[in-house]
Enzyme design. Structure first.
Site, PDB file in Angstrom:
ATOM      1  N   HIS A  40     -33.610  17.830 -13.592  1.00 34.95           N
ATOM      2  CA  HIS A  40     -32.772  17.981 -12.399  1.00 34.95           C
ATOM      3  C   HIS A  40     -33.604  17.889 -11.124  1.00 34.95           C
ATOM      4  O   HIS A  40     -34.495  18.701 -10.891  1.00 34.95           O
ATOM      5  CB  HIS A  40     -32.078  19.343 -12.469  1.00 34.95           C
ATOM      6  CG  HIS A  40     -31.108  19.608 -11.378  1.00 34.95           C
ATOM      7  ND1 HIS A  40     -31.181  20.742 -10.593  1.00 34.95           N
ATOM      8  CD2 HIS A  40     -30.026  18.915 -10.950  1.00 34.95           C
ATOM      9  CE1 HIS A  40     -30.181  20.741  -9.728  1.00 34.95           C
ATOM     10  NE2 HIS A  40     -29.471  19.642  -9.920  1.00 34.95           N
ATOM     11  N   GLU A  67     -32.976  13.151 -12.613  1.00 36.73           N
ATOM     12  CA  GLU A  67     -31.784  13.110 -11.770  1.00 36.73           C
ATOM     13  C   GLU A  67     -32.213  13.214 -10.313  1.00 36.73           C
ATOM     14  O   GLU A  67     -33.217  13.872 -10.008  1.00 36.73           O
ATOM     15  CB  GLU A  67     -30.859  14.272 -12.143  1.00 36.73           C
ATOM     16  CG  GLU A  67     -29.520  14.314 -11.433  1.00 36.73           C
ATOM     17  CD  GLU A  67     -29.502  15.234 -10.219  1.00 36.73           C
ATOM     18  OE1 GLU A  67     -28.443  15.318  -9.571  1.00 36.73           O
ATOM     19  OE2 GLU A  67     -30.543  15.852  -9.903  1.00 36.73           O
ATOM     20  N   ASP A  69     -30.706  12.776  -5.833  1.00 41.19           N
ATOM     21  CA  ASP A  69     -29.593  12.806  -4.886  1.00 41.19           C
ATOM     22  C   ASP A  69     -29.897  11.856  -3.732  1.00 41.19           C
ATOM     23  O   ASP A  69     -31.034  11.793  -3.260  1.00 41.19           O
ATOM     24  CB  ASP A  69     -29.403  14.213  -4.323  1.00 41.19           C
ATOM     25  CG  ASP A  69     -29.263  15.260  -5.413  1.00 41.19           C
ATOM     26  OD1 ASP A  69     -28.172  15.359  -5.987  1.00 41.19           O
ATOM     27  OD2 ASP A  69     -30.253  15.982  -5.692  1.00 41.19           O
ATOM     28  N   HIS A  82     -31.294  16.435  -1.517  1.00 39.07           N
ATOM     29  CA  HIS A  82     -30.070  17.066  -1.997  1.00 39.07           C
ATOM     30  C   HIS A  82     -29.153  17.502  -0.871  1.00 39.07           C
ATOM     31  O   HIS A  82     -27.951  17.220  -0.875  1.00 39.07           O
ATOM     32  CB  HIS A  82     -30.396  18.282  -2.876  1.00 39.07           C
ATOM     33  CG  HIS A  82     -29.181  19.012  -3.342  1.00 39.07           C
ATOM     34  ND1 HIS A  82     -28.613  20.061  -2.625  1.00 39.07           N
ATOM     35  CD2 HIS A  82     -28.396  18.843  -4.429  1.00 39.07           C
ATOM     36  CE1 HIS A  82     -27.541  20.494  -3.270  1.00 39.07           C
ATOM     37  NE2 HIS A  82     -27.387  19.784  -4.367  1.00 39.07           N
ATOM     38  N   GLU A 150     -27.258  10.567  -8.167  1.00 36.32           N
ATOM     39  CA  GLU A 150     -26.053  11.142  -7.577  1.00 36.32           C
ATOM     40  C   GLU A 150     -25.887  10.695  -6.129  1.00 36.32           C
ATOM     41  O   GLU A 150     -26.783  10.887  -5.302  1.00 36.32           O
ATOM     42  CB  GLU A 150     -26.084  12.671  -7.629  1.00 36.32           C
ATOM     43  CG  GLU A 150     -24.821  13.281  -7.036  1.00 36.32           C
ATOM     44  CD  GLU A 150     -24.796  14.798  -7.059  1.00 36.32           C
ATOM     45  OE1 GLU A 150     -23.953  15.373  -6.342  1.00 36.32           O
ATOM     46  OE2 GLU A 150     -25.619  15.400  -7.774  1.00 36.32           O
TER      47      GLU A 150
END
Length: 291
Positions: A40, A67, A69, A82, A150
């Site tokens: 993450h 992962e 952002d 993020h 994301e």
């Protein structure tokens, strides 16, 4: 809805699906598939989140998936961060004291590149920078890792879906090798996920959150995954999601977040999830029987 989906939905709604106890172990038989472990924001328990250092740490731990952002700057560049503001993970407040509330969209990429994105985490990471999306995917490629990307706050950044795909294409991430097994694009926004699917149907997509069973047929048209918080999961919900077929002709998958303890990892694996997103990928991998 297929007949098998209807049956699973009925079971889930009636609450007859069995819940595994919190400490249930993952069985070692062939019927249990070990979930994919996803780091993450990189290995963010051990290095500053969404930095190249976090990618490197995940690679050093032997984790294949990371992962991240994506946000957009004032001058239209994509950066990996993020929050929609710079305060928490950079020194923007010190460098630009008169620019409150330090929103990403109010700063140029060159201004953001000046910021220290590592000191907040620890002195060993002082001087780490906020990477651009291009820089980030290059580092992921260096390690031959895979990316769960994301799109954050798409309502703030009209057209970010096409722009994200353009950067990925420019960096070689939309070729057959990457699209076939190394890239997933997700968002909490269903319209954003739909836009990615419409622009590039071959790309695997995920919808973040825990949508109602009634909405799953509509989402299965453009989303390959339903990716909820582990706190909202049950074995019945997982079975119901799996009963639907996604846009690429395969059962919908579930990647759940953010799991950081061994007990929780074993519990959600027992539910049958396909992936576990975690700040501590080494802890989760060990809990699930990995090396």
């Amino acid at each position: 809805m297929h007949a098998r989906a209807l049956a699973a939905t009925t079971t889930a709604l009636l609450g007859t699906a069995a819940f595994l106890p919190p400490t249930a172990d993952v069985r070692a038989d062939a019927a249990v598939k070990r979930p994919t472990v996803i780091a993450h924001r990189g290995a963010s328990a051990y290095a500053p989140e969404n930095t190249l250092a976090a990618v490197d740490k995940a690679a050093a731990l032997g984790i294949d998936w990371v992962e991240n952002d994506v946000q957009r700057t004032k001058d239209g560049k994509l950066v990996v961060l993020h929050d929609d503001n710079l305060r928490r993970t950079t020194d923007a407040e010190e460098v630009f004291p008169s620019r409150a509330p330090w929103k990403v969209r109010d700063f140029t990429a060159a201004e953001i590149a000046r910021l220290d994105a590592g000191s907040w985490f620890g002195p060993a990471y002082a001087g780490a920078r906020v990477p651009t999306l291009a820089q980030y995917v290059r580092r992921v490629d260096v390690h031959q890792q895979k990316l769960l990307l994301e799109i954050k706050n798409p309502d703030l950044y009209p057209g970010i879906e096409g722009q994200t795909l353009k950067v990925l294409g420019n960096e070689g991430w939309l070729d057959r090798r990457h699209v076939a097994g190394r890239l997933i694009v997700q968002s909490f926004s269903a319209p954003s996920v739909r836009a990615v699917h419409q622009l590039k149907p071959a790309v695997k997509t995920g919808l973040l959150g825990t949508p109602s069973v009634a909405n799953l047929p509509a989402y299965a048209v453009f989303a390959d995954q339903i990716n909820p918080s582990y706190r909202s999961l049950s074995s019945g919900y997982v079975s119901t999601v799996h009963a639907f077929t996604g846009p690429h002709g395969r059962p919908l998958e579930i990647f759940t977040w953010t799991v950081d303890t061994a007990a929780t990892a074993r519990r959600v694996a027992g539910y049958g999830v396909d992936g576990v997103i975690t700040n501590k990928p080494d802890v989760v991998r060990t809990a699930l029987g990995g090396n």
